[in-house]
Scaffold this motif. Structure first.
Motif, PDB file in Angstrom:
ATOM      1  N   GLU A 200     -15.689  -3.138  -1.945  1.00  0.00           N
ATOM      2  CA  GLU A 200     -14.376  -3.086  -2.613  1.00  0.00           C
ATOM      3  C   GLU A 200     -14.556  -2.987  -4.129  1.00  0.00           C
ATOM      4  OE1 GLU A 200     -11.928  -6.141   0.043  1.00  0.00           O
ATOM      5  OE2 GLU A 200     -14.018  -6.683  -0.269  1.00  0.00           O
ATOM      6  N   TRP A 201     -14.934  -1.808  -4.583  1.00  0.00           N
ATOM      7  CA  TRP A 201     -15.246  -1.612  -5.997  1.00  0.00           C
ATOM      8  C   TRP A 201     -13.988  -1.736  -6.856  1.00  0.00           C
ATOM      9  CZ3 TRP A 201     -20.133  -1.072  -7.907  1.00  0.00           C
ATOM     10  CH2 TRP A 201     -21.144  -0.854  -6.957  1.00  0.00           C
ATOM     11  N   PRO A 202     -14.075  -2.495  -7.935  1.00  0.00           N
ATOM     12  CA  PRO A 202     -12.931  -2.582  -8.851  1.00  0.00           C
ATOM     13  C   PRO A 202     -12.920  -1.402  -9.815  1.00  0.00           C
ATOM     14  CG  PRO A 202     -14.686  -3.985  -9.632  1.00  0.00           C
ATOM     15  CD  PRO A 202     -15.181  -3.374  -8.333  1.00  0.00           C
ATOM     16  N   ALA A 203     -11.818  -1.234 -10.481  1.00  0.00           N
ATOM     17  CA  ALA A 203     -11.710  -0.236 -11.548  1.00  0.00           C
ATOM     18  C   ALA A 203     -11.186  -0.945 -12.799  1.00  0.00           C
ATOM     19  CB  ALA A 203     -10.776   0.893 -11.134  1.00  0.00           C
ATOM     20  N   PRO A 204     -11.873  -0.811 -13.926  1.00  0.00           N
ATOM     21  CA  PRO A 204     -13.126  -0.071 -14.095  1.00  0.00           C
ATOM     22  C   PRO A 204     -14.305  -0.844 -13.510  1.00  0.00           C
ATOM     23  CG  PRO A 204     -12.579  -1.212 -16.130  1.00  0.00           C
ATOM     24  CD  PRO A 204     -11.421  -1.440 -15.196  1.00  0.00           C
ATOM     25  N   ALA A 205     -15.351  -0.120 -13.146  1.00  0.00           N
ATOM     26  CA  ALA A 205     -16.545  -0.741 -12.584  1.00  0.00           C
ATOM     27  C   ALA A 205     -17.533  -1.039 -13.707  1.00  0.00           C
ATOM     28  CB  ALA A 205     -17.185   0.165 -11.533  1.00  0.00           C
ATOM     29  N   ARG A 206     -17.391  -2.215 -14.301  1.00  0.00           N
ATOM     30  CA  ARG A 206     -18.355  -2.680 -15.301  1.00  0.00           C
ATOM     31  C   ARG A 206     -19.265  -3.670 -14.582  1.00  0.00           C
ATOM     32  NH1 ARG A 206     -17.796  -1.180 -20.352  1.00  0.00           N
ATOM     33  NH2 ARG A 206     -18.987  -2.972 -21.160  1.00  0.00           N
ATOM     34  N   CYS A 207     -20.451  -3.191 -14.249  1.00  0.00           N
ATOM     35  CA  CYS A 207     -21.325  -3.887 -13.308  1.00  0.00           C
ATOM     36  C   CYS A 207     -22.453  -4.610 -14.029  1.00  0.00           C
ATOM     37  CB  CYS A 207     -21.895  -2.891 -12.301  1.00  0.00           C
ATOM     38  SG  CYS A 207     -22.989  -3.630 -11.079  1.00  0.00           S
ATOM     39  N   LEU A 208     -22.520  -5.923 -13.854  1.00  0.00           N
ATOM     40  CA  LEU A 208     -23.604  -6.719 -14.420  1.00  0.00           C
ATOM     41  C   LEU A 208     -24.752  -6.769 -13.412  1.00  0.00           C
ATOM     42  CD1 LEU A 208     -24.842  -8.608 -16.510  1.00  0.00           C
ATOM     43  CD2 LEU A 208     -23.600 -10.499 -15.440  1.00  0.00           C
ATOM     44  N   VAL A 209     -25.903  -6.237 -13.807  1.00  0.00           N
ATOM     45  CA  VAL A 209     -27.097  -6.260 -12.958  1.00  0.00           C
ATOM     46  C   VAL A 209     -27.900  -7.495 -13.336  1.00  0.00           C
ATOM     47  CG1 VAL A 209     -29.117  -4.975 -12.179  1.00  0.00           C
ATOM     48  CG2 VAL A 209     -27.057  -3.742 -12.897  1.00  0.00           C
ATOM     49  N   ALA A 210     -27.730  -8.556 -12.544  1.00  0.00           N
ATOM     50  CA  ALA A 210     -28.302  -9.863 -12.872  1.00  0.00           C
ATOM     51  C   ALA A 210     -29.449 -10.253 -11.962  1.00  0.00           C
ATOM     52  CB  ALA A 210     -27.204 -10.932 -12.800  1.00  0.00           C
ATOM     53  N   THR A 211     -29.828  -9.359 -11.049  1.00  0.00           N
ATOM     54  CA  THR A 211     -31.008  -9.559 -10.213  1.00  0.00           C
ATOM     55  C   THR A 211     -31.957  -8.391 -10.476  1.00  0.00           C
ATOM     56  OG1 THR A 211     -29.986  -8.413  -8.336  1.00  0.00           O
ATOM     57  CG2 THR A 211     -29.716 -10.811  -8.446  1.00  0.00           C
ATOM     58  N   PRO A 212     -33.237  -8.520 -10.130  1.00  0.00           N
ATOM     59  CA  PRO A 212     -34.206  -7.493 -10.536  1.00  0.00           C
ATOM     60  C   PRO A 212     -33.870  -6.094 -10.021  1.00  0.00           C
ATOM     61  CG  PRO A 212     -35.349  -9.467  -9.813  1.00  0.00           C
ATOM     62  CD  PRO A 212     -33.900  -9.674  -9.486  1.00  0.00           C
ATOM     63  N   ILE A 213     -33.978  -5.087 -10.902  1.00  0.00           N
ATOM     64  CA  ILE A 213     -33.764  -3.708 -10.462  1.00  0.00           C
ATOM     65  C   ILE A 213     -34.889  -3.258  -9.550  1.00  0.00           C
ATOM     66  CG2 ILE A 213     -32.401  -3.075 -12.488  1.00  0.00           C
ATOM     67  CD1 ILE A 213     -34.906  -1.579 -13.521  1.00  0.00           C
ATOM     68  N   SER A 214     -35.978  -4.011  -9.527  1.00  0.00           N
ATOM     69  CA  SER A 214     -37.059  -3.701  -8.583  1.00  0.00           C
ATOM     70  C   SER A 214     -36.654  -4.017  -7.157  1.00  0.00           C
ATOM     71  CB  SER A 214     -38.320  -4.501  -8.954  1.00  0.00           C
ATOM     72  OG  SER A 214     -38.050  -5.898  -8.950  1.00  0.00           O
ATOM     73  N   HIS A 215     -35.565  -4.762  -6.989  1.00  0.00           N
ATOM     74  CA  HIS A 215     -35.103  -5.127  -5.655  1.00  0.00           C
ATOM     75  C   HIS A 215     -33.603  -4.837  -5.561  1.00  0.00           C
ATOM     76  CE1 HIS A 215     -39.056  -6.993  -5.850  1.00  0.00           C
ATOM     77  NE2 HIS A 215     -39.028  -7.078  -4.531  1.00  0.00           N
ATOM     78  N   ALA A 216     -32.792  -5.818  -5.168  1.00  0.00           N
ATOM     79  CA  ALA A 216     -31.376  -5.536  -4.877  1.00  0.00           C
ATOM     80  C   ALA A 216     -30.618  -5.000  -6.086  1.00  0.00           C
ATOM     81  CB  ALA A 216     -30.698  -6.797  -4.341  1.00  0.00           C
ATOM     82  N   GLY A 217     -30.953  -5.479  -7.277  1.00  0.00           N
ATOM     83  CA  GLY A 217     -30.226  -5.027  -8.457  1.00  0.00           C
ATOM     84  C   GLY A 217     -30.285  -3.527  -8.661  1.00  0.00           C
TER      85      GLY A 217
END
Length: 519
Positions: A200-217
């Motif tokens: 359920e993506w919100p608008a605007p989608a300002r997404c905080l990547v707070a877990t490692p991008i090497s994994h779920a982030g």
């Protein structure tokens, strides 16, 4: 190949986003703010730099890095070229990282020079990867950021094919040597479409990547870009810094693991932050205590969506919507949702027979989300995909409405006196006690019962530490004598894996050392 019905590629999706939203803000972090056009230019420059090093479609690239803008550039550049991408575990041992480089046939290793200079030098000295470069100056290899700046930033031709291997993801190695999970473009595109259509993506989608991008982030990057949103990178987690970033950047969506949610709940001054922009908190990767989830709903409101997946079928097996996080239907707070369209899910017994509704079976999946198999592990692949099902190793039950309820990992189930005890049931019960912040339940050796139930408990900040007998009696009163812990230990914190999951392997080790078996 008949191209009429082949699928798309991740490279084409990135190009689509770059073209559609060129003037918008794409990425924030590390002191930079890049537009889509600026991000695209850097990605194409990096792709051409990789080509200058002799890399071509389906060559292996690995990276050891934190959540930095330059690391995102490397990942996207690899996808544009159709390279086989592998992320090295940020906290992995040198021996394990060396094994991954060798097993995956890595030709180029990219290392975050500022954060991992020492380990980068050690990996370079192993001589496994043909070329080692750094992000920023480092005592080993060329500076890929500086070198790529000299190349053309216009669009690179897309050569990747729909059947190409997209990435090889290595499991955590909690039960031995890590396994390389092979995913083709098919898996990545399926997950992307299910993320876009099922979450359920919100608008605007300002997404905080707070877990490692090497994994779920890392899985949040492309769906955010395809929605014209902005990625905000957080390289290290603390409750205060996350709350400050949500306030300052008007974050609308993020992904957290349960231990991060617990930390936010226990943050003494969380009320002083303006979190009104936050519309969706996705969570998953480990079980969450229903009592603490109910607390989170009271504190933060109905903004939570639970995702369920695993390395072999990533992120989007099932989803529990925000409106299904309903305090008036407390049983649903124990569910991981219903399967997303495109996934066939069954709960099977040891003979691959489907169990009746309400009965516990192994959660098995098939569909385009499922991996090709384990790299160089034909026997383990055959076992994991027996009967044309992916066997997740998760024990679950399903109700009449199709909601899935995970009861435990098969390897975490405790067998005591012939009875099955699911550790998550005991942990969920302990979470109801007002003095318990978190717990981990394991089986320990017992001469009479085979295994006995032990609870390791972290007391809630500010609360008086309860007596062990009080907690044992509490569980017995609510769940009966079989599930009641036979012993309780207290700890200031539970050991965590680098991905924020409770490390039960470490907890068990002190009790099972010298034993011939671990159950």
């Amino acid at each position: 190949m008949n191209h009429l019905h082949t699928g798309g590629t991740m490279a084409a999706q990135h190009r689509s986003a770059f073209r559609a939203f060129a003037g918008r803000e794409a990425l924030v972090g590390g002191g930079v703010r890049w537009s889509y056009a600026g991000l695209a230019e850097r990605c194409h420059r990096m792709a051409r730099y990789f080509q200058s090093l002799g890399l071509g479609r389906q060559d292996g690239i690995a990276m050891l890095a934190g959540n930095t803008p330059e690391a995102v550039v490397v990942v996207i550049a690899a996808q544009l070229l159709g390279l086989r991408y592998t992320a090295l575990h940020p906290m992995g041992a040198l021996e394990d990282q060396g094994f991954v480089l060798r097993d995956a046939g890595i030709r180029l290793l990219v290392v975050d020079g500022a954060r991992f200079a020492g380990r980068g030098a050690e990996l370079a000295a192993l001589g496994i990867a043909r070329t080692v470069v750094s992000l920023g100056p480092a005592p080993f290899g060329a500076d890929a950021v500086a070198a790529s700046a000299a190349f053309d930033g216009s669009e690179t031709p897309i050569e990747v094919q729909p059947d190409d291997v997209h990435k090889i993801s290595y499991t955590g190695g909690t039960t031995g040597r890590s396994k390389g999970v092979v995913h083709r473009q098919r898996t990545a595109l399926t997950m992307l479409l299910q993320q876009l259509g099922g979450w359920e993506w919100p608008a605007p989608a300002r997404c905080l990547v707070a877990t490692p991008i090497s994994h779920a982030g890392g899985s949040l990057v492309l769906p955010t870009l395809l929605r014209g949103g902005t990625l905000v990178l957080a390289d290290k987690f603390s409750p205060a810094s996350l709350l400050q970033t949500v306030q300052d950047e008007r974050i609308s969506v993020t992904f957290l693991v349960p231990t991060q949610i617990y930390a936010l709940l226990d943050c003494a001054d969380r009320a002083r932050y303006d979190l009104s922009s936050l519309q969706l908190v996705l969570y998953g990767a480990a079980p969450i205590a229903p009592a603490r989830l109910a607390e989170a709903l009271r504190v933060f409101g109905p903004i939570f969506g639970q995702i369920y997946g695993q390395a072999e079928a990533p992120m989007t097996i099932a989803y529990l919507r925000r409106d299904e996080h309903d305090p008036q239907r407390p049983a649903l707070l124990q569910s991981c949702g219903r399967p997303l369209p495109g996934n066939e899910v069954r709960l099977l017994d040891a003979q691959l027979r489907e169990v009746p509704p309400g009965e516990v079976g192994e959660l098995c999946v098939r569909g385009p989300l499922v991996m090709d198999g384990y790299l160089n592990r034909p026997e383990e692949t055959a076992k994991a995909l027996a009967g044309d099902w992916l066997h997740t190793g998760d024990m679950a039950r399903m109700d009449e409405q199709g909601y899935l309820y995970l009861v435990d990992r098969a390897k975490d189930m405790i067998i005591t006196g012939g009875f099955n005890v699911y550790s998550t049931e005991v942990e969920a019960c302990l979470a109801l006690h007002p003095a318990v912040a978190q717990s981990a339940v394991i089986g320990i050796p017992n001469a009479k019962w085979g295994e006995a139930v032990l609870a390791v408990v972290v007391p809630r900040p500010g609360a008086a530490c309860p007596e062990p007998q009080e907690l044992m009696a509490f569980v017995q009163r609510h769940k009966g004598p079989v599930l009641a812990p036979k012993a309780v230990q207290f700890a200031e914190a539970l050991p965590l894996t680098p991905l924020g999951k409770v490390d039960k392997k470490t907890l068990r080790a002190q009790f099972w050392q010298g034993q011939e078996r671990l159950v």
